[in-house]
Design a protein around this motif. Structure first.
Motif, PDB file in Angstrom:
ATOM      1  N   MET A 380       8.630  15.926  -1.508  1.00 47.45           N
ATOM      2  CA  MET A 380       8.489  16.185  -0.072  1.00 47.45           C
ATOM      3  C   MET A 380       7.076  15.915   0.441  1.00 47.45           C
ATOM      4  O   MET A 380       6.879  15.828   1.656  1.00 47.45           O
ATOM      5  CB  MET A 380       8.953  17.599   0.264  1.00 47.45           C
ATOM      6  N   THR A 381       6.101  15.742  -0.441  1.00 49.00           N
ATOM      7  CA  THR A 381       4.755  15.374  -0.001  1.00 49.00           C
ATOM      8  C   THR A 381       4.329  14.001  -0.502  1.00 49.00           C
ATOM      9  O   THR A 381       3.223  13.553  -0.202  1.00 49.00           O
ATOM     10  CB  THR A 381       3.713  16.406  -0.493  1.00 49.00           C
ATOM     11  N   ALA A 382       5.176  13.351  -1.264  1.00 43.75           N
ATOM     12  CA  ALA A 382       4.842  12.039  -1.827  1.00 43.75           C
ATOM     13  C   ALA A 382       5.752  10.979  -1.228  1.00 43.75           C
ATOM     14  O   ALA A 382       6.908  11.261  -0.895  1.00 43.75           O
ATOM     15  CB  ALA A 382       4.988  12.063  -3.345  1.00 43.75           C
ATOM     16  N   PRO A 383       5.267   9.771  -1.085  1.00 42.27           N
ATOM     17  CA  PRO A 383       6.077   8.731  -0.467  1.00 42.27           C
ATOM     18  C   PRO A 383       7.275   8.334  -1.316  1.00 42.27           C
ATOM     19  O   PRO A 383       7.290   8.521  -2.533  1.00 42.27           O
ATOM     20  CB  PRO A 383       5.103   7.557  -0.330  1.00 42.27           C
ATOM     21  N   GLY A 384       8.261   7.766  -0.641  1.00 47.52           N
ATOM     22  CA  GLY A 384       9.378   7.124  -1.301  1.00 47.52           C
ATOM     23  C   GLY A 384       9.288   5.639  -1.021  1.00 47.52           C
ATOM     24  O   GLY A 384       8.491   5.189  -0.195  1.00 47.52           O
ATOM     25  N   PHE A 385      10.119   4.857  -1.711  1.00 47.75           N
ATOM     26  CA  PHE A 385       9.985   3.406  -1.594  1.00 47.75           C
ATOM     27  C   PHE A 385      11.347   2.736  -1.401  1.00 47.75           C
ATOM     28  O   PHE A 385      12.303   3.028  -2.127  1.00 47.75           O
ATOM     29  CB  PHE A 385       9.298   2.848  -2.836  1.00 47.75           C
ATOM     30  N   LEU A 386      11.387   1.853  -0.415  1.00 44.72           N
ATOM     31  CA  LEU A 386      12.528   0.967  -0.233  1.00 44.72           C
ATOM     32  C   LEU A 386      12.264  -0.238  -1.130  1.00 44.72           C
ATOM     33  O   LEU A 386      11.199  -0.859  -1.048  1.00 44.72           O
ATOM     34  CB  LEU A 386      12.643   0.542   1.228  1.00 44.72           C
ATOM     35  N   VAL A 387      13.204  -0.545  -2.018  1.00 45.88           N
ATOM     36  CA  VAL A 387      12.947  -1.566  -3.045  1.00 45.88           C
ATOM     37  C   VAL A 387      14.070  -2.589  -3.120  1.00 45.88           C
ATOM     38  O   VAL A 387      15.190  -2.352  -2.660  1.00 45.88           O
ATOM     39  CB  VAL A 387      12.752  -0.911  -4.439  1.00 45.88           C
ATOM     40  N   ARG A 388      13.730  -3.727  -3.732  1.00 49.36           N
ATOM     41  CA  ARG A 388      14.723  -4.738  -4.107  1.00 49.36           C
ATOM     42  C   ARG A 388      14.673  -4.915  -5.613  1.00 49.36           C
ATOM     43  O   ARG A 388      13.607  -5.050  -6.211  1.00 49.36           O
ATOM     44  CB  ARG A 388      14.439  -6.090  -3.441  1.00 49.36           C
ATOM     45  N   LEU A 457      10.865  -4.034 -12.709  1.00 49.84           N
ATOM     46  CA  LEU A 457      12.255  -3.709 -12.366  1.00 49.84           C
ATOM     47  C   LEU A 457      12.570  -3.854 -10.877  1.00 49.84           C
ATOM     48  O   LEU A 457      13.690  -4.188 -10.510  1.00 49.84           O
ATOM     49  CB  LEU A 457      12.570  -2.268 -12.808  1.00 49.84           C
ATOM     50  N   VAL A 458      11.572  -3.580 -10.019  1.00 49.35           N
ATOM     51  CA  VAL A 458      11.809  -3.626  -8.567  1.00 49.35           C
ATOM     52  C   VAL A 458      10.586  -4.156  -7.831  1.00 49.35           C
ATOM     53  O   VAL A 458       9.456  -4.056  -8.318  1.00 49.35           O
ATOM     54  CB  VAL A 458      12.144  -2.220  -7.997  1.00 49.35           C
ATOM     55  N   ASP A 459      10.825  -4.716  -6.649  1.00 51.56           N
ATOM     56  CA  ASP A 459       9.772  -5.055  -5.693  1.00 51.56           C
ATOM     57  C   ASP A 459       9.818  -4.050  -4.556  1.00 51.56           C
ATOM     58  O   ASP A 459      10.909  -3.703  -4.065  1.00 51.56           O
ATOM     59  CB  ASP A 459       9.985  -6.457  -5.116  1.00 51.56           C
ATOM     60  N   VAL A 460       8.650  -3.580  -4.109  1.00 49.89           N
ATOM     61  CA  VAL A 460       8.589  -2.635  -2.991  1.00 49.89           C
ATOM     62  C   VAL A 460       8.663  -3.409  -1.678  1.00 49.89           C
ATOM     63  O   VAL A 460       7.906  -4.359  -1.446  1.00 49.89           O
ATOM     64  CB  VAL A 460       7.301  -1.789  -3.049  1.00 49.89           C
ATOM     65  N   VAL A 461       9.579  -2.998  -0.812  1.00 50.25           N
ATOM     66  CA  VAL A 461       9.783  -3.629   0.493  1.00 50.25           C
ATOM     67  C   VAL A 461       9.086  -2.834   1.589  1.00 50.25           C
ATOM     68  O   VAL A 461       8.485  -3.390   2.506  1.00 50.25           O
ATOM     69  CB  VAL A 461      11.294  -3.747   0.803  1.00 50.25           C
ATOM     70  N   ALA A 462       9.183  -1.490   1.526  1.00 54.81           N
ATOM     71  CA  ALA A 462       8.578  -0.630   2.536  1.00 54.81           C
ATOM     72  C   ALA A 462       8.309   0.738   1.923  1.00 54.81           C
ATOM     73  O   ALA A 462       8.899   1.100   0.894  1.00 54.81           O
ATOM     74  CB  ALA A 462       9.486  -0.505   3.757  1.00 54.81           C
TER      75      ALA A 462
END
Length: 479
Positions: A380-388, A457-462
């Motif tokens: 809840m205080t750390a970012p999350g990531f939209l990934v491909r 494993l993933v690329d960060v999109v946003a």
């Protein structure tokens, strides 16, 4: 000597003494948790004596239950019962972020890699110990489905709506957004809707509800909890999502937008299915004690087919719950949804691996096939990531499902002060509605370290930054 005597007795200590790897071992370890004033050395002496003469301990206050288990022959296979042996060789598996993964999760994964049906496996950087397959474990099997390899909260998922609203909308409408969250969400184990407040969705018309009487009898429970969220780490939150550059595939321009992120699963419906078919699997598939929670069903068997249908129905039901929440909130906001992304874990898929069809279990792991979109939250205080996804075969096309716990729920409750948690939330400008100490941000691993461990494993999109979080406030643990 004192340090040695203060260390807990573990399963390997007892196995070395000659204890069998079955229910007897579990009973002995439970007794050890109480200790009752004995040192480790004294406890091991007692265990050794009991192993030789269990009848001498029938009246002992501490060891009576263990002596009775020996007397009843709990440690022996029942007549006509065949124990399926594990492979002696532990198949190699890729570990991501190994330096941050606890020994318990590693040991569980090693056991899974000895199953006779195992084809391949991988361990994600957010991994921690669970039941059967560790959280963060990915396991490919040959024509076999493991209910506890899927997990209790079948089809648990993340869903993200990106709105056509700028980041300033959050700060200008804080109280309104809080009212919207309160009005359109419901949390907690066992909690649901009644009467005119029940939601409608086509998932309730799914023919899989007619699979058998067991599934049929769960339909009312499913209907009452449709559109609600569980307890534990489930949440609905407003946040700001930042696209550093235009994303042509999503058709979203560079900028920061208001977004809604939800995390929950199939509620009591999925949990009941998991419990029912896990017991069936254990009755059919007798494995050594250390592997008993990895009992599997042949996918060609009647029970295997039933579970497969029920698991898929639970996944569709979980998706419907998110859809209802997102539709309600978008309507209240009067906003257009620029993009909707969803991914799930605690599930099994039929996939091709090394040119053969396998069943891929992802227990707390995100599908990450080439170009597949996913969401990996922090805390809840750390970012999350939209990934491909990058489609990394060594990871069986998978990635982490979040930051992962570094502190057990019990440990967090005992060691963290509410004042310290509140100060921490204030420092990050987080509005928290509900939530317990067990979900404090300090209980989770560093999401940046987790993401660094899975760059292949993933690329960060946003990047998604939480701002207003709603969770269960009744101490429920349905997660």
């Amino acid at each position: 000597m004192n340090n040695i005597n203060n260390k807990p007795i573990n399963g390997n200590d007892l196995i070395t003494l000659g204890y069998p790897e079955n229910e007897i071992l579990g009973i002995a370890l439970k007794i050890n948790k109480k200790r009752t004033g004995y040192t480790k050395t004294e406890m091991l002496e007692k265990y050794t004596q009991l192993l030789t003469s269990p009848q001498d301990f029938i009246e002992d206050k501490v060891f009576k239950i263990l002596a009775e288990a020996f007397a009843k022959g709990v440690h022996l296979p029942k007549e006509g019962e065949t124990i399926i042996p594990l492979n002696e060789e532990i198949k190699a598996f890729k570990i991501y972020g190994a330096e941050k993964i606890e020994d318990g999760a590693l040991e569980q994964m090693k056991v899974a890699m000895q199953l006779p049906v195992t084809v391949a496996g991988a361990l994600m950087p957010d991994a921690h110990q669970g039941y059967g397959l560790p959280i963060g474990g990915v396991l490919a099997t040959k024509n076999a489905i493991i209910p506890y390899g899927v997990g209790v909260d079948i089809g648990c998922r993340m869903a993200l709506s990106v709105y056509d609203l700028p980041s300033t909308h959050y700060f200008e409408n804080h109280d309104l957004l809080k009212n919207i969250l309160m009005k359109n969400t419901k949390f907690g184990a066992g909690h649901g809707f009644h009467g005119k407040y029940k939601a409608e969705h086509q998932v309730l018309d799914d023919s899989k509800f007619e699979t058998n009487s067991f599934i049929q009898n769960l339909k009312d429970k499913a209907w009452s909890q449709l559109g609600s969220s569980g307890g534990g780490n489930h949440f609905v939150e407003f946040g700001l999502i930042d696209f550093k550059e235009n994303d042509d595939k999503l058709n979203i321009k560079k900028g920061t937008y208001l977004a809604l992120l939800t995390h929950s699963g199939s509620r009591g419906f999925g949990a009941t299915i998991a419990g029912h078919y896990t017991q069936i699997a254990k009755d059919i598939c007798k494995l050594p004690y250390k592997a008993k929670n990895l009992a599997y069903l042949d996918l060609n068997s009647e029970a295997g087919q039933e579970y497969w249908l029920a698991m898929n129905l639970a996944g569709e039901y979980a998706s419907a719950c998110h859809e209802i929440i997102h539709q309600k909130i978008a309507k209240e906001l009067g906003a257009e949804i620029l993009a909707k992304i969803e991914n799930h874990h605690n599930f099994a898929w039929k996939e091709i691996y090394n040119n053969e069809e396998v069943i891929v279990h992802r227990k707390g792991a995100t599908p990450a096939s080439k170009d597949l979109m996913g969401i990996i939250p922090g805390s809840m205080t750390a970012p999350g990531f939209l990934v491909r996804g990058k489609g990394e075969e060594n990871a069986i096309n998978s990635a982490s499902h979040g930051a992962g716990r570094q502190m057990s729920r019990t440990q967090a409750i005992k060691s963290l002060s509410q004042n310290k948690i509140n100060d921490y939330l204030n420092d990050f400008g987080i509005t928290l509605i509900g939530g317990g100490k067990d979900e404090a941000p300090m209980a989770y691993k560093n999401i940046h370290e987790v993401m660094n461990a899975q760059q292949d494993l993933v690329d960060v999109v946003a990047t998604f930054t939480p701002k207003m979080v709603r969770m269960a406030d009744d101490g429920s643990k349905e997660d």
